[in-house]
Scaffold this motif. Sequence first.
Motif, PDB file in Angstrom:
ATOM      1  N   LEU A  78       0.709  -1.247   0.267  1.00  0.00           N
ATOM      2  CA  LEU A  78      -0.034  -0.078  -0.082  1.00  0.00           C
ATOM      3  C   LEU A  78       1.032   0.992  -0.086  1.00  0.00           C
ATOM      4  O   LEU A  78       1.884   1.263   0.931  1.00  0.00           O
ATOM      5  CB  LEU A  78      -0.924   0.027   1.429  1.00  0.00           C
ATOM      6  N   PHE A  79       0.550   2.451  -1.241  1.00  0.00           N
ATOM      7  CA  PHE A  79       1.185   3.813  -0.580  1.00  0.00           C
ATOM      8  C   PHE A  79       0.778   4.358  -0.531  1.00  0.00           C
ATOM      9  O   PHE A  79      -0.617   4.745  -1.046  1.00  0.00           O
ATOM     10  CB  PHE A  79       1.934   3.155  -2.275  1.00  0.00           C
ATOM     11  N   LEU A  80       1.299   5.306   0.473  1.00  0.00           N
ATOM     12  CA  LEU A  80       0.393   7.004   0.376  1.00  0.00           C
ATOM     13  C   LEU A  80       0.352   7.799  -1.207  1.00  0.00           C
ATOM     14  O   LEU A  80       2.016   8.169  -1.136  1.00  0.00           O
ATOM     15  CB  LEU A  80       0.244   7.338   1.249  1.00  0.00           C
ATOM     16  N   GLU A  81      -0.229   8.949  -1.900  1.00  0.00           N
ATOM     17  CA  GLU A  81      -0.299   9.554  -2.700  1.00  0.00           C
ATOM     18  C   GLU A  81      -0.093  11.003  -2.807  1.00  0.00           C
ATOM     19  O   GLU A  81      -1.117  11.325  -2.321  1.00  0.00           O
ATOM     20  CB  GLU A  81      -0.254   8.854  -3.995  1.00  0.00           C
ATOM     21  N   TYR A  82       0.828  12.128  -2.833  1.00  0.00           N
ATOM     22  CA  TYR A  82       0.448  13.335  -2.240  1.00  0.00           C
ATOM     23  C   TYR A  82       1.437  13.459  -3.280  1.00  0.00           C
ATOM     24  O   TYR A  82       3.021  13.870  -3.467  1.00  0.00           O
ATOM     25  CB  TYR A  82       0.917  13.220  -1.256  1.00  0.00           C
ATOM     26  N   ALA A  83       1.479  15.202  -3.667  1.00  0.00           N
ATOM     27  CA  ALA A  83       1.808  16.253  -4.340  1.00  0.00           C
ATOM     28  C   ALA A  83       2.547  17.089  -3.474  1.00  0.00           C
ATOM     29  O   ALA A  83       1.529  17.926  -3.332  1.00  0.00           O
ATOM     30  CB  ALA A  83       1.314  16.464  -5.229  1.00  0.00           C
ATOM     31  N   PRO A  84       3.616  16.922  -2.656  1.00  0.00           N
ATOM     32  CA  PRO A  84       4.430  17.418  -1.716  1.00  0.00           C
ATOM     33  C   PRO A  84       4.844  19.283  -2.395  1.00  0.00           C
ATOM     34  O   PRO A  84       5.114  19.712  -3.382  1.00  0.00           O
ATOM     35  CB  PRO A  84       5.469  17.636  -1.100  1.00  0.00           C
ATOM     36  N   ARG A  85       4.419  20.025  -1.394  1.00  0.00           N
ATOM     37  CA  ARG A  85       4.643  21.743  -1.731  1.00  0.00           C
ATOM     38  C   ARG A  85       5.147  21.840  -0.935  1.00  0.00           C
ATOM     39  O   ARG A  85       6.755  21.256  -0.306  1.00  0.00           O
ATOM     40  CB  ARG A  85       3.179  22.618  -1.168  1.00  0.00           C
ATOM     41  N   ARG A  86       6.701  22.939  -1.346  1.00  0.00           N
ATOM     42  CA  ARG A  86       7.845  23.245  -1.275  1.00  0.00           C
ATOM     43  C   ARG A  86       7.571  24.796  -0.763  1.00  0.00           C
ATOM     44  O   ARG A  86       6.647  25.576  -1.140  1.00  0.00           O
ATOM     45  CB  ARG A  86       8.565  24.266  -2.422  1.00  0.00           C
ATOM     46  N   VAL A  87       7.824  24.876   1.124  1.00  0.00           N
ATOM     47  CA  VAL A  87       7.692  26.616   1.138  1.00  0.00           C
ATOM     48  C   VAL A  87       9.081  27.392   1.137  1.00  0.00           C
ATOM     49  O   VAL A  87       9.944  26.875   1.724  1.00  0.00           O
ATOM     50  CB  VAL A  87       6.980  26.412   2.612  1.00  0.00           C
ATOM     51  N   THR A  88       8.728  28.392   2.026  1.00  0.00           N
ATOM     52  CA  THR A  88      10.233  29.317   1.923  1.00  0.00           C
ATOM     53  C   THR A  88       9.714  29.674   3.661  1.00  0.00           C
ATOM     54  O   THR A  88       9.033  30.818   3.575  1.00  0.00           O
ATOM     55  CB  THR A  88      10.368  31.250   1.293  1.00  0.00           C
ATOM     56  N   CYS A  89      11.172  29.463   4.432  1.00  0.00           N
ATOM     57  CA  CYS A  89      11.200  28.910   5.572  1.00  0.00           C
ATOM     58  C   CYS A  89      11.917  30.164   6.102  1.00  0.00           C
ATOM     59  O   CYS A  89      12.981  30.576   5.644  1.00  0.00           O
ATOM     60  CB  CYS A  89      11.524  27.830   5.970  1.00  0.00           C
ATOM     61  N   GLU A  91      13.873  31.029   8.534  1.00  0.00           N
ATOM     62  CA  GLU A  91      15.180  30.002   9.217  1.00  0.00           C
ATOM     63  C   GLU A  91      15.670  29.303   7.317  1.00  0.00           C
ATOM     64  O   GLU A  91      17.552  29.082   7.974  1.00  0.00           O
ATOM     65  CB  GLU A  91      14.864  30.116  10.163  1.00  0.00           C
ATOM     66  N   HIS A  92      15.234  28.461   7.718  1.00  0.00           N
ATOM     67  CA  HIS A  92      16.086  27.491   6.274  1.00  0.00           C
ATOM     68  C   HIS A  92      15.831  27.743   4.980  1.00  0.00           C
ATOM     69  O   HIS A  92      16.052  26.972   4.127  1.00  0.00           O
ATOM     70  CB  HIS A  92      15.646  25.747   7.426  1.00  0.00           C
ATOM     71  N   GLY A  93      15.232  29.094   4.759  1.00  0.00           N
ATOM     72  CA  GLY A  93      15.106  29.245   3.200  1.00  0.00           C
ATOM     73  C   GLY A  93      13.977  28.247   2.706  1.00  0.00           C
ATOM     74  O   GLY A  93      12.697  28.055   3.051  1.00  0.00           O
ATOM     75  N   VAL A  94      14.119  27.621   1.459  1.00  0.00           N
ATOM     76  CA  VAL A  94      13.037  26.480   0.302  1.00  0.00           C
ATOM     77  C   VAL A  94      13.453  25.556   0.664  1.00  0.00           C
ATOM     78  O   VAL A  94      14.767  24.898  -0.020  1.00  0.00           O
ATOM     79  CB  VAL A  94      13.536  27.339  -1.489  1.00  0.00           C
ATOM     80  N   THR A  95      12.663  24.988   1.509  1.00  0.00           N
ATOM     81  CA  THR A  95      12.033  23.692   1.670  1.00  0.00           C
ATOM     82  C   THR A  95      11.357  22.964   1.515  1.00  0.00           C
ATOM     83  O   THR A  95      10.039  23.271   1.531  1.00  0.00           O
ATOM     84  CB  THR A  95      12.659  23.691   3.288  1.00  0.00           C
TER      85      THR A  95
END
Length: 278
Positions: A78-89, A91-95
Motif C-alpha cells: 500500500l502506498f500513500l500518494e501526494y504532491a508535496p509543496r515547497r515553502v519559504t522558511c 530560517e531555512h529558506g526554500v524547503t
Amino acid sequence: MPTLSAGALKRMLHLPADVVIGTPRVERDRADREIVVVPVRPYARGMGRCAECGGHGRPYDRLPTRRWRHLDIGCARLFLEYAPRRVTCAEHGVTVAMVPWARRRSAYTYDFEQQVAWLSVHAPRSAVSALTRVDWKSVGPICRRVADDLRAEQGAGLFDRLRSIGVDETSYRKGHKYMTVVVDHDRGRVVWMHQGHGEKVFDLFFQQLTPDQRASIQVITGDGARWIDECAFRWCPMAERILDGFHIVSWATDALDKVRTAAWREARKQGVAKKGKK
C-alpha cells in the motif's frame, strides 16, 4: 453494495487525524504485481509547515506527485500518494513542507518504519527485507531514523542518573567485526554503542560523561576482561566492579565439564567406568 467510508478507511490505515484521504485505487507495479494507492493530503492548516523546524512558511511551489510506502493491506503493498509543496522558511529558506504521515527525506510512513525497526530487533536484516519487501540496504537507514527520534524523545538526559551500568562486546558480520555496548541496568535500555572493542573504545564512553555523571555510577558489570577493570578504576574509582551472572554461569559450566571429563577418563583408566554412567 456497501462501501467503506473515508473515516473508517483512515482509522483502519492508522493515519493521523489531520490527514484527508481520497478514493483508493488498485494498480500494477513494474513487476506486474498489484499495489493499492491511496491519495492523501494534510489539512489546509498544516500544509505550509517547514520540515526542518515545523514553523509556518510562505508557499513557494509544488513538487511532482510522490508515494510513501505504508503497511501492507492483505497481500498487497500500500502506498500513500501526494504532491508535496515547497515553502519559504524564514530560517531555512526554500524547503519541502512537512507531511504528518512520514519523516523528512523518507520514502516510508511512520508506521512502516516502526514495524521495520521492531522486526530488526528480532530478526536478521535479510529476513526483515524479505518479509517487508524492501531493499535490504534500506533497513539500516530506517532503523537509524527511528533511533534518532527515540533519542530526541528521551532528551539530553540519556546519561543522567546512571547508577548501575553493564558493558560487553558483541560480534556481527559473522564474527569479523565487534561493537561495544553499554546498558543502563536500572532503566533496562542501551545508552551507548560504538564500533570496536577494548580499552580505547570504552574510554570514549566515559569521555562523553560529565564529572557528575561519572560520579553517579556505583556499579559496573561485565566479563573478566582486564580492559574493563582498567577503565572502570580510572574513570570511576569509587564504583563497584561486578562480574555479570551470564559469564559466571558460563565459566562454571565450562569448569564443570572439564572436571566431569577428567573424572570420566580417570574412571576408564581404573576400569570402574561403565556404559551409561557418564
